[in-house]
Structures are given as structure tokens and as C-alpha cells.
Write a protein that holds these residues in place. Sequence first.
Motif, PDB file in Angstrom:
ATOM      1  N   TYR A   1      -8.656   2.061   8.346  1.00 38.67           N
ATOM      2  CA  TYR A   1      -7.427   2.832   8.503  1.00 38.67           C
ATOM      3  C   TYR A   1      -6.461   2.141   9.455  1.00 38.67           C
ATOM      4  O   TYR A   1      -5.250   2.050   9.177  1.00 38.67           O
ATOM      5  CB  TYR A   1      -7.767   4.242   9.011  1.00 38.67           C
ATOM      6  CG  TYR A   1      -6.541   5.067   9.350  1.00 38.67           C
ATOM      7  CD1 TYR A   1      -5.756   5.605   8.347  1.00 38.67           C
ATOM      8  CD2 TYR A   1      -6.185   5.290  10.686  1.00 38.67           C
ATOM      9  CE1 TYR A   1      -4.639   6.360   8.661  1.00 38.67           C
ATOM     10  CE2 TYR A   1      -5.072   6.040  11.006  1.00 38.67           C
ATOM     11  CZ  TYR A   1      -4.304   6.572   9.995  1.00 38.67           C
ATOM     12  OH  TYR A   1      -3.187   7.307  10.302  1.00 38.67           O
ATOM     13  N   GLN A   2      -6.980   1.632  10.573  1.00 42.11           N
ATOM     14  CA  GLN A   2      -6.113   0.966  11.541  1.00 42.11           C
ATOM     15  C   GLN A   2      -5.527  -0.325  10.963  1.00 42.11           C
ATOM     16  O   GLN A   2      -4.355  -0.641  11.201  1.00 42.11           O
ATOM     17  CB  GLN A   2      -6.895   0.661  12.825  1.00 42.11           C
ATOM     18  CG  GLN A   2      -7.267   1.888  13.637  1.00 42.11           C
ATOM     19  CD  GLN A   2      -6.040   2.587  14.199  1.00 42.11           C
ATOM     20  OE1 GLN A   2      -5.031   1.958  14.478  1.00 42.11           O
ATOM     21  NE2 GLN A   2      -6.141   3.894  14.379  1.00 42.11           N
TER      22      GLN A   2
ATOM     23  N   ARG B   1       3.804   0.038  18.623  1.00 42.34           N
ATOM     24  CA  ARG B   1       2.629   0.057  17.758  1.00 42.34           C
ATOM     25  C   ARG B   1       1.502  -0.795  18.333  1.00 42.34           C
ATOM     26  O   ARG B   1       0.452  -0.304  18.691  1.00 42.34           O
ATOM     27  CB  ARG B   1       3.018  -0.450  16.357  1.00 42.34           C
ATOM     28  CG  ARG B   1       3.855   0.549  15.589  1.00 42.34           C
ATOM     29  CD  ARG B   1       3.028   1.767  15.219  1.00 42.34           C
ATOM     30  NE  ARG B   1       3.826   2.760  14.509  1.00 42.34           N
ATOM     31  CZ  ARG B   1       3.340   3.919  14.091  1.00 42.34           C
ATOM     32  NH1 ARG B   1       2.085   4.226  14.328  1.00 42.34           N
ATOM     33  NH2 ARG B   1       4.109   4.765  13.455  1.00 42.34           N
TER      34      ARG B   1
ATOM     35  N   GLU C   1      -4.973  -1.005   7.732  1.00 43.49           N
ATOM     36  CA  GLU C   1      -3.958  -0.657   6.727  1.00 43.49           C
ATOM     37  C   GLU C   1      -2.696  -0.117   7.384  1.00 43.49           C
ATOM     38  O   GLU C   1      -1.576  -0.494   7.004  1.00 43.49           O
ATOM     39  CB  GLU C   1      -4.517   0.375   5.754  1.00 43.49           C
ATOM     40  CG  GLU C   1      -3.511   0.777   4.685  1.00 43.49           C
ATOM     41  CD  GLU C   1      -4.067   1.809   3.724  1.00 43.49           C
ATOM     42  OE1 GLU C   1      -3.286   2.324   2.911  1.00 43.49           O
ATOM     43  OE2 GLU C   1      -5.272   2.095   3.808  1.00 43.49           O
ATOM     44  N   ARG C   2      -2.856   0.729   8.390  1.00 46.27           N
ATOM     45  CA  ARG C   2      -1.679   1.343   9.014  1.00 46.27           C
ATOM     46  C   ARG C   2      -0.870   0.331   9.825  1.00 46.27           C
ATOM     47  O   ARG C   2       0.335   0.184   9.620  1.00 46.27           O
ATOM     48  CB  ARG C   2      -2.128   2.495   9.912  1.00 46.27           C
ATOM     49  CG  ARG C   2      -0.978   3.223  10.587  1.00 46.27           C
ATOM     50  CD  ARG C   2      -1.500   4.278  11.534  1.00 46.27           C
ATOM     51  NE  ARG C   2      -0.416   4.967  12.217  1.00 46.27           N
ATOM     52  CZ  ARG C   2      -0.595   5.850  13.196  1.00 46.27           C
ATOM     53  NH1 ARG C   2      -1.824   6.144  13.591  1.00 46.27           N
ATOM     54  NH2 ARG C   2       0.443   6.425  13.766  1.00 46.27           N
ATOM     55  N   ASN C   3      -1.535  -0.373  10.750  1.00 45.78           N
ATOM     56  CA  ASN C   3      -0.811  -1.260  11.655  1.00 45.78           C
ATOM     57  C   ASN C   3      -0.307  -2.517  10.958  1.00 45.78           C
ATOM     58  O   ASN C   3       0.854  -2.911  11.136  1.00 45.78           O
ATOM     59  CB  ASN C   3      -1.697  -1.637  12.844  1.00 45.78           C
ATOM     60  CG  ASN C   3      -1.971  -0.463  13.760  1.00 45.78           C
ATOM     61  OD1 ASN C   3      -1.167   0.455  13.872  1.00 45.78           O
ATOM     62  ND2 ASN C   3      -3.121  -0.469  14.407  1.00 45.78           N
TER      63      ASN C   3
ATOM     64  N   SER D   1       0.822  -1.212   0.000  1.00 44.04           N
ATOM     65  CA  SER D   1       0.000   0.000   0.000  1.00 44.04           C
ATOM     66  C   SER D   1       0.857   1.264   0.000  1.00 44.04           C
ATOM     67  O   SER D   1       0.529   2.238  -0.706  1.00 44.04           O
ATOM     68  CB  SER D   1      -0.932  -0.002   1.216  1.00 44.04           C
ATOM     69  OG  SER D   1      -0.181  -0.068   2.425  1.00 44.04           O
ATOM     70  N   ALA D   2       1.935   1.282   0.759  1.00 47.34           N
ATOM     71  CA  ALA D   2       2.796   2.476   0.788  1.00 47.34           C
ATOM     72  C   ALA D   2       3.487   2.711  -0.553  1.00 47.34           C
ATOM     73  O   ALA D   2       3.461   3.842  -1.074  1.00 47.34           O
ATOM     74  CB  ALA D   2       3.812   2.362   1.927  1.00 47.34           C
TER      75      ALA D   2
ATOM     76  N   SER E   1       0.089  -3.118   7.663  1.00 49.75           N
ATOM     77  CA  SER E   1       1.087  -2.828   6.633  1.00 49.75           C
ATOM     78  C   SER E   1       2.430  -2.455   7.259  1.00 49.75           C
ATOM     79  O   SER E   1       3.495  -2.872   6.767  1.00 49.75           O
ATOM     80  CB  SER E   1       0.598  -1.690   5.731  1.00 49.75           C
ATOM     81  OG  SER E   1       0.417  -0.497   6.477  1.00 49.75           O
ATOM     82  N   LEU E   2       2.393  -1.696   8.358  1.00 48.96           N
ATOM     83  CA  LEU E   2       3.639  -1.369   9.051  1.00 48.96           C
ATOM     84  C   LEU E   2       4.277  -2.629   9.636  1.00 48.96           C
ATOM     85  O   LEU E   2       5.504  -2.815   9.562  1.00 48.96           O
ATOM     86  CB  LEU E   2       3.379  -0.357  10.154  1.00 48.96           C
ATOM     87  CG  LEU E   2       4.600   0.084  10.976  1.00 48.96           C
ATOM     88  CD1 LEU E   2       5.608   0.783  10.086  1.00 48.96           C
ATOM     89  CD2 LEU E   2       4.188   0.977  12.126  1.00 48.96           C
TER      90      LEU E   2
END
Length: 394
Positions: free
Chosen positions: A214-215, A315, A217-219, A46-47, A221-222
Amino acid sequence: MRHTRMDLKTACLLVLSILAVFYTLYFAASIILPMILALVVNLLLSAPMRFLHLKLKLPKPLAALILILGVFGVVGAIGTAISVPAAGWIERAPEAMNALGERLAFLRGPIHLLNTASERIENFMTIAGSHLDHATKAGGDDTAPIVMSAAPATGGLDNFGSSLLLGTRAFVGQFFTMILMLFFLLAQGDSLLRRFVEIMPTFADKRRTVQIAYQIERNVSLYLATITIINSLVGLANMLQCWLLGMPNPLLWGVMAFLLNYIPIIGPMMGITIYFLVGLFTFPSVLQATLPPAIYLCIHLTEGETITPMVLARRFTLNPVLVMGSLMFWDWLWGIGGAFLSVPLLAVFKIICDHVDILTPIGHIVGGPTRGTNTAPLFTPDMIDEDDSAPPGK
């Protein structure tokens, strides 16, 4: 943190729904597993996708095509480079087993004792079973014995070849299904999410859906990006140590260490065992053969106990017991693919539970201990003694 009580009827419906979902996941694994893998790879990419589309102003289909060709081109090149040595090791497997038998001759004594004990237990059970059958016949059981004839074991190589061909065809089909699904997720995933948000009945539901997406995808993917970088460093370190120690095909063992590190606990254990077996086949003494797995273990402990917790603990954390349970469950359900997906799926489940009121207690249980948490035991012998000595009514 809010907690919502769950009545018995709701709990039963929830349990039945979960069982129905798992039943479907098991029997539809051939089509569902590639889609889940595509979703996870989509989170990982995604990034870079956002960079190509927003920064470089490339159209989404073109950016998705470039990413897929780039990533799987590198994977294909590495796979081609290690396929020849891997095939060579498979061909030398009988010779390697004979050599390992000679190197591990010092274990023949303990193994002989274990075999002797096993045979004695089997003989004892056979004698006990014959006495039981005799007593049953004496009691008037005239049931005729059933005679079963074993078919001759012919066509073993043909069966193995046909099974391998069918497995390869199934893998290729699932791989292309994943690639196709990944392309459309990268190119049109945002519009799909937007349509899903639009059908939510209330504004609160719309906001909750956006927060969950959002959470996730963010968490996730990170997490995937961080773990991939760490696993790459682990693979490079093991490849370097294999090259320095003189083990053949260091690239093969480095790639293997990289892949196995995605599987918690069991993956590194398998890697240490394989390194030891390869060392026995490569080096003249058992002491030298223990050096590669010992270095592998040191690298794993440094990564697992220091680097990964230091990077990811801020995280989100997951309960280690549930991580191991998730690994065993998904490995049983989907095999090696499920083992790779066990931690990302558990992380997604925790994020969903944290944003759904009725599932908030479950999300709290799935979460692991954070830094600074008091690790003192909940109950101590002194507390139990005090409770026993307290007068009734207090």
C-alpha cells in the motif's frame, strides 16, 4: 522507531545477498529492465486504472488495453512529430560543429595552452619511460619486444550501421516486453498480490506485506504522477521560451526538457548545455546564445528549489546524497533506463526498509531532512575545545 541489532553473520549474509542480486541485475538487464519499467509505469497508471474499473465499471483487461493504447498513442504521436526535426539536426551535425568552432574561436587560446601543457606532460612521461626501459635492459632483461600491428580501419560505416540495427532491434524487443508485462500487471496485478499475501506464514507478515504494498503504491504513484505533471510544465515553459526567442523546433526542445527533468541534477545540466549549443548555432552572437540556457536554468531553479519541495516534502523525502549516489549507480548498471528509475527505486527501497525491523536504521538514513529539522552542525570548534579542556574522567 524500533531498532534491531544485527550480528556479524547476518550482516555478512546480507552483503553477499545484495552483491548476488546486483550481479544478476547487471547480466540479466535485457529482461529485468523492461519488467522494472513495467512495474513503475503500472504504479503511475494505478489511479486511472482504478477509475476506469471501479467508477466506469469496465473490465480490467479492457481498461488496461484502453490505458495502454491511450498513453502510448500520445507518446507515439509526439515521437512522430519530433522525429523529423531530430533527424534533421543529426544530419546537420557536421555543419553545426564547424559553425560552433567558428563561434567559439575566442576559446582557442586557452584550449591551445591546455593542449601544449598536455603534450609537454606526455613528452616528459615518454622520456621517463624510455630511461626506465634502458635501465631495465642494462639490468639483463633480454625479453624480446612484442610487435603489434594495427589492422586497417575499414568498414567503419558498416560496423556503425550493424550496431545501430542491433541496438534498434534490442530496443524494440524490450519495448514490447514492457508493454506485454504492463498489460498483465494492470489486468491481474491485484490477484498476484493477493496470492503473495496468502502464502505469508503469520498474520503479522500478511499485514506487513499489505502495508508495504500500500505504501509503495500510494507514495511512489503519487511521486511519479506529481513529477510527471511538474516535468510537463517544465517542458511547456521551455517550449514557450524557445518559440518566443525564435529557436527552431520548439516542440523538440520542450520534449527534451521534459524527459531530461526525470534525471536529477545531471538531466538539467545536459539540457542547459544542449540549449547553449543550439543557441550558438541559431543566434548571431554568443550573448544571445546564452539567453535560452539562462532561462532554462531559471525554470529549473524555480521548479527544483520551490515547487517540487513544496509539493513533495509533506509525503516523503530522500537524502540528496543518496539520490545522487543512486543516480550514478543505476546509470552505471542499466544506462539511461537506470537513470530514469534511480529515484523510484530508492523510494521503494526506503519504504521496504521502514517496514522491516532489521532494515529500519537503513531506512532512517535514506530519508532526507524534513521541514523544521534543526540544521545546526553536530560538532563545532567550541565543543571540541571544551572536550579537550575537560579533565580526565569526565
